[in-house]
Design a protein around this motif. Structure first.
Motif, short mmCIF file in Angstrom:
data_model
loop_
_atom_site.label_atom_id
_atom_site.label_comp_id
_atom_site.label_asym_id
_atom_site.label_seq_id
_atom_site.Cartn_x
_atom_site.Cartn_y
_atom_site.Cartn_z
N ALA A 157 36.82 41.10 42.88
CA ALA A 157 37.44 42.43 42.81
C ALA A 157 38.95 42.31 42.64
O ALA A 157 39.54 41.26 42.97
CB ALA A 157 37.11 43.22 44.08
N VAL A 158 39.55 43.37 42.12
CA VAL A 158 40.98 43.40 41.87
C VAL A 158 41.71 43.79 43.16
O VAL A 158 41.43 44.85 43.74
CB VAL A 158 41.34 44.39 40.75
N THR A 159 42.61 42.94 43.61
CA THR A 159 43.45 43.23 44.78
C THR A 159 44.85 43.57 44.27
O THR A 159 45.16 43.37 43.09
CB THR A 159 43.47 42.03 45.74
N PRO A 160 45.73 44.11 45.13
CA PRO A 160 47.07 44.53 44.67
C PRO A 160 47.79 43.44 43.88
O PRO A 160 47.74 42.26 44.23
CB PRO A 160 47.80 44.84 45.98
N PRO A 161 48.48 43.85 42.79
CA PRO A 161 49.17 42.88 41.93
C PRO A 161 50.34 42.20 42.63
O PRO A 161 50.86 42.72 43.62
CB PRO A 161 49.63 43.73 40.75
N LYS A 162 50.74 41.06 42.09
CA LYS A 162 51.91 40.35 42.60
C LYS A 162 52.93 40.20 41.49
O LYS A 162 52.59 40.22 40.30
CB LYS A 162 51.50 38.97 43.13
N ILE A 163 54.18 40.08 41.87
CA ILE A 163 55.24 39.86 40.89
C ILE A 163 55.46 38.36 40.74
O ILE A 163 55.80 37.67 41.70
CB ILE A 163 56.56 40.54 41.32
N LYS A 170 48.07 40.66 37.51
CA LYS A 170 46.81 41.15 38.09
C LYS A 170 46.21 40.08 38.98
O LYS A 170 46.17 38.91 38.64
CB LYS A 170 45.84 41.51 36.96
N GLN A 171 45.71 40.51 40.14
CA GLN A 171 45.11 39.59 41.11
C GLN A 171 43.62 39.87 41.25
O GLN A 171 43.21 41.02 41.49
CB GLN A 171 45.79 39.75 42.47
N ILE A 172 42.81 38.84 41.11
CA ILE A 172 41.36 38.95 41.30
C ILE A 172 40.97 38.05 42.47
O ILE A 172 41.32 36.86 42.49
CB ILE A 172 40.59 38.57 40.02
N THR A 173 40.28 38.63 43.44
CA THR A 173 39.96 37.93 44.68
C THR A 173 38.46 37.93 44.91
O THR A 173 37.77 38.89 44.55
CB THR A 173 40.69 38.60 45.86
N ALA A 174 37.95 36.83 45.49
CA ALA A 174 36.52 36.70 45.78
C ALA A 174 36.25 37.03 47.25
O ALA A 174 36.94 36.55 48.14
CB ALA A 174 36.06 35.28 45.48
N PHE A 175 35.21 37.84 47.47
CA PHE A 175 34.83 38.27 48.81
C PHE A 175 33.36 37.96 49.08
O PHE A 175 32.53 38.03 48.18
CB PHE A 175 35.03 39.78 48.97
N ILE A 176 33.05 37.65 50.32
CA ILE A 176 31.66 37.57 50.77
C ILE A 176 31.30 38.95 51.30
O ILE A 176 31.91 39.45 52.24
CB ILE A 176 31.47 36.53 51.89
N VAL A 177 30.31 39.59 50.66
CA VAL A 177 29.93 40.95 51.04
C VAL A 177 28.47 40.97 51.51
O VAL A 177 27.58 40.49 50.81
CB VAL A 177 30.10 41.93 49.84
N ASN A 214 36.56 37.42 55.12
CA ASN A 214 35.51 37.18 54.14
C ASN A 214 36.04 36.83 52.76
O ASN A 214 35.28 36.67 51.81
CB ASN A 214 34.58 38.39 54.04
N ILE A 215 37.35 36.70 52.65
CA ILE A 215 37.93 36.21 51.39
C ILE A 215 37.64 34.72 51.27
O ILE A 215 37.81 33.97 52.22
CB ILE A 215 39.46 36.45 51.36
N ILE A 216 37.17 34.30 50.09
CA ILE A 216 36.95 32.87 49.85
C ILE A 216 38.12 32.31 49.03
O ILE A 216 38.50 32.92 48.04
CB ILE A 216 35.64 32.59 49.07
N ILE A 217 38.64 31.21 49.45
CA ILE A 217 39.71 30.40 48.84
C ILE A 217 41.10 31.05 48.99
O ILE A 217 42.08 30.37 49.19
CB ILE A 217 39.43 30.05 47.35
N GLY A 218 41.22 32.36 48.82
CA GLY A 218 42.52 32.99 48.98
C GLY A 218 42.72 34.15 48.03
O GLY A 218 42.06 34.25 46.99
N GLU A 219 43.62 35.04 48.38
CA GLU A 219 43.88 36.23 47.56
C GLU A 219 44.41 35.80 46.19
O GLU A 219 45.28 34.94 46.08
CB GLU A 219 44.89 37.14 48.26
N GLY A 220 43.84 36.41 45.15
CA GLY A 220 44.29 36.11 43.79
C GLY A 220 43.66 34.88 43.18
O GLY A 220 43.95 34.52 42.03
#
Length: 298
Positions: A157-163, A170-177, A214-220
């Protein structure tokens, strides 16, 4: 050997094809054999198979029932077990690995109606809560194999962008749902021309709360996780294809020896012999590629 005996005694692949479902009894039996934990390390109760031996199992299963091979493959080749094994925290492994050892099923949710080969185009969002303890998931995922029966799903899923270097990235993050979370919805089941027993379709997230842990590896880092997982995970597809291909070759040769026209078995006519040779050539070429790449992965 246990798998081969199990399938002969507990599953009718023609019934699976007709009724478009793998019976619960068969899934439970596979769980007891730890078929849902073939790639999970022994330290967590799994079988800890190498890529080669895991592919040998899928190769055998697919020669009997392609749908069952896909369910097992999607669960642990690209589903939660694989990214968890590569990138998960110890706490995540201790929580989820035992679930899969006991037969819980997982899935991998990357593709969307407007984001297929171009995953960066995804629009499913994960918005951080005000206190930062969790994320709110909204969006749809398409062609999610096992998504309709999964207990746990790896969702991109897309999480808040970073500069980055002065530009928004654009940041894409993996979650365990966990699919028993409020707001998880099964919208539609897709029916394919083959593989009628797989549970694949469109799923929707309506304000689903996902804990930050539940984030895997890290945001983005979601795309890195997805592509790394798929790189090895897709190796079960050739293994399954070879299993089916060898069975097709066997059936073709048997029939070509039984069926007679113009006073001899049809397999002795050049036109049929050429077709049999063609099937054999491609099947054994796929076979060689399967085991070479499996050894490379190990």
């Amino acid at each position: 050997a246990k798998l081969e005996t199990f399938f002969k005694e507990n599953l009718d692949p023609n019934q699976v094809d007709r009724e478009c479902v793998i019976p619960d009894k068969a899934l439970k039996g596979l769980a007891e054999l730890k078929a849902f934990a073939m790639k999970i390390p022994e330290a967590y109760g799994g079988l800890g198979l190498s890529q080669v031996n895991y592919n040998r199992a899928i190769h055998l299963i697919s020669s009997y029932c392609g749908s069952t091979a896909v369910v097992l493959s999607a669960h642990q080749s690209i589903g939660v077990p694989e990214p968890l094994k590569q990138f998960g925290t110890e706490a995540q492994k201790k929580k989820y690995f035992p679930m899969f050892v006991n037969g819980k099923i997982s899935a991998f949710a990357l593709t969307e109606p407007e984001a297929g080969s171009d995953p960066r185009n995804m629009s499913t969002t994960a918005t951080p809560s005000a206190d930062g303890s969790h994320y709110i998931l909204n969006g749809e995922k398409l062609w999610c194999t096992n998504g309709l029966i999964a207990d746990v799903i790896c969702v991109m899923a897309v999480t808040p962008p970073k500069i980055v270097k002065g530009r928004e990235q654009k940041q894409i993050t993996a979650f365990i749902v966990e699919t028993n979370s409020p707001g998880f919805e099964i919208v539609h089941r897709c029916i394919f021309m083959g593989l009628h027993g797989i549970q694949i379709g469109l799923i929707r997230f309506n304000n689903v709360k996902v804990p930050k842990e539940n984030i895997i590896i890290g945001e983005g880092q979601g795309l890195k996780l997805a592509l790394t997982t798929l790189n090895t995970g897709r190796l079960t597809l050739p293994a399954a294809s070879v299993g089916i291909g060898k069975w097709c070759l066997y059936v073709s040769r048997e029939w070509s020896g039984e069926r007679k026209q113009w006073g001899m078995p049809i397999g002795q006519h050049e036109s049929i012999g050429v077709k049999l040779a063609d099937i054999a050539v491609y099947t054994f070429a796929m076979d060689a590629m399967t085991w070479m790449t499996s050894f490379m992965a190990d």
